[in-house]
Enzyme design. Sequence first.
Site, PDB file in Angstrom:
ATOM      1  N   ALA A  44       0.812  -1.218   0.000  1.00 19.45           N
ATOM      2  CA  ALA A  44       0.000   0.000   0.000  1.00 19.45           C
ATOM      3  C   ALA A  44       0.842   1.264   0.000  1.00 19.45           C
ATOM      4  CB  ALA A  44      -0.930  -0.002   1.211  1.00 19.45           C
ATOM      5  N   ILE A  86      -2.254  -2.231  -3.744  1.00 21.45           N
ATOM      6  CA  ILE A  86      -3.355  -1.292  -3.578  1.00 21.45           C
ATOM      7  C   ILE A  86      -3.118  -0.154  -4.571  1.00 21.45           C
ATOM      8  CG2 ILE A  86      -4.657   0.151  -1.980  1.00 21.45           C
ATOM      9  CD1 ILE A  86      -4.356  -2.853  -1.126  1.00 21.45           C
ATOM     10  N   LYS A  90      -7.586   6.416 -10.148  1.00 24.74           N
ATOM     11  CA  LYS A  90      -6.931   7.389 -11.026  1.00 24.74           C
ATOM     12  C   LYS A  90      -5.957   6.730 -12.007  1.00 24.74           C
ATOM     13  CE  LYS A  90      -7.647  11.050  -7.714  1.00 24.74           C
ATOM     14  NZ  LYS A  90      -8.563  10.251  -6.904  1.00 24.74           N
ATOM     15  N   LYS A 102       0.932   5.128 -10.886  1.00 24.10           N
ATOM     16  CA  LYS A 102       0.259   3.951 -10.345  1.00 24.10           C
ATOM     17  C   LYS A 102      -0.105   2.967 -11.463  1.00 24.10           C
ATOM     18  CE  LYS A 102      -0.834   3.279  -6.599  1.00 24.10           C
ATOM     19  NZ  LYS A 102      -0.113   2.459  -5.591  1.00 24.10           N
ATOM     20  N   SER A 142      -6.509   7.631   5.413  1.00 25.09           N
ATOM     21  CA  SER A 142      -5.564   8.738   5.326  1.00 25.09           C
ATOM     22  C   SER A 142      -5.651   9.350   3.928  1.00 25.09           C
ATOM     23  CB  SER A 142      -4.147   8.210   5.593  1.00 25.09           C
ATOM     24  OG  SER A 142      -3.215   9.235   5.382  1.00 25.09           O
ATOM     25  N   THR A 162     -13.029  18.966  -8.116  1.00 20.00           N
ATOM     26  CA  THR A 162     -12.238  18.918  -9.344  1.00 20.00           C
ATOM     27  C   THR A 162     -13.021  19.472 -10.521  1.00 20.00           C
ATOM     28  OG1 THR A 162     -11.208  16.934  -8.454  1.00 20.00           O
ATOM     29  CG2 THR A 162     -10.810  17.418 -10.769  1.00 20.00           C
TER      30      THR A 162
END
Length: 189
Positions: A44, A86, A90, A102, A142, A162
């Site tokens: 993660a 994880i 996006k 990612k 978080s 956004t």
Amino acid sequence: YTIDMELHVHFPGVPRVTLLCDVRNRTRVEHIFAQHRPDLVFHAAALKHVPMVELNPAEGALTNAIGTRNVADAALRQHALAMVQISTDKAVNPTSTMGASKRLAELYTQALDLEGAPAAGARRDEHTRFMTVRFGNVLGSSGSVVPLFRRQLESRGPLTVTHPEIKRYFMTVQEAVQLVLQASSHVVR
């Protein structure tokens, strides 16, 4: 720290080791995996705040893509049963450095999983499985957008969104954990 303290309080008899490691430090990652030889890896570690990664793209790429490569390679070398990465919503058709970093990490682990796939009908006995789960907004996590919205509402300021037409989808921490555990259960040995 919080997870370690909760484990200590609720499961005092369960052996555990608490270590800190920068996933970008390949040597340290390799050392930890060689010493502890985990069966399951839940990866993660990431820089996930879009504006911060946009301001620091090299750091985002180093942590999200190279860090993931380091963890995945160590899991593979130590014959872990599986690694669950994880990721983020996006990473779907990424429009930001964070999403792209990612997505690159996802592609790398998917390639490792395909490389270790057995021939048709054969068992997958000696290959580490690599799986990815994507989350959008996890309530109470978080970096969740909810505390920001709450602060903005309390100060009677505008909500920063956004795009005015954006739709946000949320899941609870419990739902996110269930998704990760479900992904990890797809290991055949």
